[in-house]
Design a protein around this motif. Sequence first.
Motif, PDB file in Angstrom:
ATOM      1  N   ASP A 114       0.858  -1.183   0.000  1.00 29.47           N
ATOM      2  CA  ASP A 114       0.000   0.000   0.000  1.00 29.47           C
ATOM      3  C   ASP A 114       0.896   1.235   0.000  1.00 29.47           C
ATOM      4  O   ASP A 114       1.468   1.605   1.031  1.00 29.47           O
ATOM      5  N   LEU A 115       1.017   1.862  -1.177  1.00 28.01           N
ATOM      6  CA  LEU A 115       1.918   3.015  -1.298  1.00 28.01           C
ATOM      7  C   LEU A 115       1.390   4.220  -0.516  1.00 28.01           C
ATOM      8  O   LEU A 115       2.174   5.015   0.003  1.00 28.01           O
ATOM      9  N   LYS A 116       0.062   4.346  -0.418  1.00 30.15           N
ATOM     10  CA  LYS A 116      -0.526   5.498   0.258  1.00 30.15           C
ATOM     11  C   LYS A 116      -0.246   5.457   1.750  1.00 30.15           C
ATOM     12  O   LYS A 116       0.175   6.457   2.350  1.00 30.15           O
ATOM     13  N   SER A 117      -0.481   4.303   2.363  1.00 28.00           N
ATOM     14  CA  SER A 117      -0.250   4.184   3.805  1.00 28.00           C
ATOM     15  C   SER A 117       1.178   3.738   4.119  1.00 28.00           C
ATOM     16  O   SER A 117       1.547   3.654   5.286  1.00 28.00           O
ATOM     17  N   LYS A 118       1.946   3.433   3.074  1.00 28.81           N
ATOM     18  CA  LYS A 118       3.334   2.985   3.224  1.00 28.81           C
ATOM     19  C   LYS A 118       3.427   1.752   4.123  1.00 28.81           C
ATOM     20  O   LYS A 118       4.124   1.741   5.139  1.00 28.81           O
ATOM     21  N   THR A 119       2.694   0.734   3.734  1.00 30.12           N
ATOM     22  CA  THR A 119       2.711  -0.526   4.479  1.00 30.12           C
ATOM     23  C   THR A 119       2.951  -1.699   3.533  1.00 30.12           C
ATOM     24  O   THR A 119       2.583  -1.657   2.358  1.00 30.12           O
ATOM     25  N   ILE A 120       3.565  -2.739   4.074  1.00 32.77           N
ATOM     26  CA  ILE A 120       3.794  -3.990   3.359  1.00 32.77           C
ATOM     27  C   ILE A 120       3.270  -5.105   4.248  1.00 32.77           C
ATOM     28  O   ILE A 120       3.614  -5.171   5.428  1.00 32.77           O
ATOM     29  N   SER A 121       2.441  -5.975   3.701  1.00 33.95           N
ATOM     30  CA  SER A 121       1.811  -7.019   4.513  1.00 33.95           C
ATOM     31  C   SER A 121       1.946  -8.382   3.850  1.00 33.95           C
ATOM     32  O   SER A 121       1.879  -8.497   2.627  1.00 33.95           O
ATOM     33  N   VAL A 122       2.122  -9.399   4.693  1.00 30.55           N
ATOM     34  CA  VAL A 122       2.060 -10.789   4.234  1.00 30.55           C
ATOM     35  C   VAL A 122       1.123 -11.533   5.172  1.00 30.55           C
ATOM     36  O   VAL A 122       0.860 -11.086   6.291  1.00 30.55           O
ATOM     37  N   VAL A 123       0.605 -12.662   4.703  1.00 25.65           N
ATOM     38  CA  VAL A 123      -0.291 -13.483   5.519  1.00 25.65           C
ATOM     39  C   VAL A 123       0.300 -14.876   5.622  1.00 25.65           C
ATOM     40  O   VAL A 123       0.640 -15.493   4.608  1.00 25.65           O
ATOM     41  N   THR A 124       0.433 -15.368   6.832  1.00 28.71           N
ATOM     42  CA  THR A 124       0.996 -16.702   7.055  1.00 28.71           C
ATOM     43  C   THR A 124      -0.060 -17.768   6.784  1.00 28.71           C
ATOM     44  O   THR A 124      -1.251 -17.483   6.656  1.00 28.71           O
ATOM     45  N   GLU A 125       0.387 -18.989   6.711  1.00 30.71           N
ATOM     46  CA  GLU A 125      -0.541 -20.106   6.670  1.00 30.71           C
ATOM     47  C   GLU A 125      -1.151 -20.298   8.060  1.00 30.71           C
ATOM     48  O   GLU A 125      -0.683 -19.719   9.036  1.00 30.71           O
ATOM     49  N   SER A 126      -2.199 -21.106   8.143  1.00 32.21           N
ATOM     50  CA  SER A 126      -2.815 -21.376   9.442  1.00 32.21           C
ATOM     51  C   SER A 126      -1.799 -22.040  10.365  1.00 32.21           C
ATOM     52  O   SER A 126      -1.039 -22.914   9.949  1.00 32.21           O
ATOM     53  N   GLY A 135      -5.042 -20.217  13.759  1.00 35.93           N
ATOM     54  CA  GLY A 135      -5.398 -19.550  12.511  1.00 35.93           C
ATOM     55  C   GLY A 135      -4.202 -18.872  11.863  1.00 35.93           C
ATOM     56  O   GLY A 135      -3.056 -19.007  12.294  1.00 35.93           O
ATOM     57  N   SER A 136      -4.448 -18.120  10.804  1.00 41.14           N
ATOM     58  CA  SER A 136      -3.391 -17.410  10.084  1.00 41.14           C
ATOM     59  C   SER A 136      -3.251 -15.992  10.637  1.00 41.14           C
ATOM     60  O   SER A 136      -4.153 -15.465  11.295  1.00 41.14           O
ATOM     61  N   PHE A 137      -2.101 -15.363  10.339  1.00 42.25           N
ATOM     62  CA  PHE A 137      -1.805 -14.026  10.847  1.00 42.25           C
ATOM     63  C   PHE A 137      -1.289 -13.132   9.728  1.00 42.25           C
ATOM     64  O   PHE A 137      -0.532 -13.577   8.860  1.00 42.25           O
ATOM     65  N   GLU A 138      -1.702 -11.877   9.761  1.00 39.32           N
ATOM     66  CA  GLU A 138      -1.156 -10.869   8.858  1.00 39.32           C
ATOM     67  C   GLU A 138      -0.023 -10.143   9.573  1.00 39.32           C
ATOM     68  O   GLU A 138      -0.204  -9.614  10.674  1.00 39.32           O
ATOM     69  N   ILE A 139       1.156 -10.127   8.947  1.00 35.41           N
ATOM     70  CA  ILE A 139       2.304  -9.376   9.467  1.00 35.41           C
ATOM     71  C   ILE A 139       2.365  -8.081   8.671  1.00 35.41           C
ATOM     72  O   ILE A 139       2.617  -8.104   7.464  1.00 35.41           O
ATOM     73  N   ARG A 140       2.115  -6.962   9.321  1.00 38.97           N
ATOM     74  CA  ARG A 140       2.026  -5.669   8.620  1.00 38.97           C
ATOM     75  C   ARG A 140       3.188  -4.765   9.037  1.00 38.97           C
ATOM     76  O   ARG A 140       3.324  -4.392  10.207  1.00 38.97           O
TER      77      ARG A 140
END
Length: 338
Positions: A114-126, A135-140
Motif C-alpha cells: 500500500d503506497l498510500k499508507s506505506k505498508t507492506i503485509s504478508v499473511v501466514t498459513e494457518s 489460525g493465520s496471521f497478517e504481518i504488517r
Amino acid sequence: MKQSPKTVWRMASLVEQQLCSLGSESNIALPEAAWLNCLRSIRMRQQVQERGWFRAASKLKRVLIPDVIQLTQHLVTLQQELESATAENPVSVIRTIFEDLLALEEEFGEYSIDLKSKTISVVTESIMLEGVYLGSFEIRLAFADMNSDSPFHYQVFAQDPQPPITDDAVTHPHVQSDNVCEGDARTPIRRALEQGRLLDFFVLVSRLLRTYNPESPYVALSDWHSAECSDCADVVTTDEQTHCTSCENRLCRQCANSCTDCSSSFCHDCSTRCEICRDDCCESCLKECGLCGSSCCSNCLDIEERCPICETQEDEETYEPDQETTSPETVPPAGTPL
C-alpha cells in the motif's frame, strides 16, 4: 495479491529513502576544537616568521606537533566508527530491496503493498501449536516516524482470531493487542529492519509465530481453553468444565448443581431446591402443590399434584374405618347355672 513491478519498484524506492533518512540523523561530529587549535598555532607561526622572530617560530612549531597528533587521532577514531557502523548495518540498495519484495510472493503467496499508507503485509498459513488451532496471521510492516529509533514498526493481526477464554486481547501465546513479544528474536528482527532486509524480516516473524516458548507466554497453551469457574473462580480445563443452562456461566464440575428432574447443570444463583425433599432443582422443573402451593420436584408430587404432606393430611381426613358386625355376647340371667 500479485503486485505490478512498477508498484514494487516504487515501494523499494520509498524503503531506501526511509533507511537513508534515518541513517542521516546519526550524529557525526568532526573534531572542530582540535582543528581550531592547529589553525591558531599555524597562524601565529606565520605571523612571527613575517616579523623575523625565528626562535619564537621554532617554539610554535614544537607546540603545533601535539595539536596535529591530537587532530589525527580524532579523525582516525571517527573513521573507525563510521567503518564499523557501515559493516554492522550495511543498508540494502534499492535493487536488493526490490528483489526481496518480489520474493515475498513466492515465500508467502499472499502479500500486499500500500503506497498510500506505506505498508507492506504478508499473511501466514494457518498455525497450530501443540494441538491448539490459532489460525493465520497478517504481518504488517509500516514506516516509522523520524523520532523513532527504528526505520519501521510492525504489528501482527489474527485473520481468524482464536483467543483463549480468559483474554480476548491475546491471539497467540506471544501476541497481545497485535504486538509481538519477540524474546531472543528481537535483535535479529531489529537488525533486519535497520538493514532493509525485508524478506529476512518477514521470515523471522513468521517463524516466531510458529514457535512456542512455555517460559514466557501471555497465556500458556495448556490453559488456552481453560476458564474461570463463575462460582469458585478456579481455572478449569475444557474437560473439567461445564456451563449453567440458564445464564451460560462456566462452572467447574464441583460447583455445578444438577437438576433432579432434567439433569441440567446450573450455577448457584440459577438453581433452587424442592421444598419437600431439598434436592437441587431448576425453576422450570418445579411445580406447585395443588393444595398448599409448595414448590416441589416431580418426585414429590403424586398424580393429583399433591405433595406428600398434603397427601397424608387429606387421606387422614377422608379415612372411614370398616364397620364390622359382631354378635353381642349373651349374658345369662342371674342365677342361671352355667
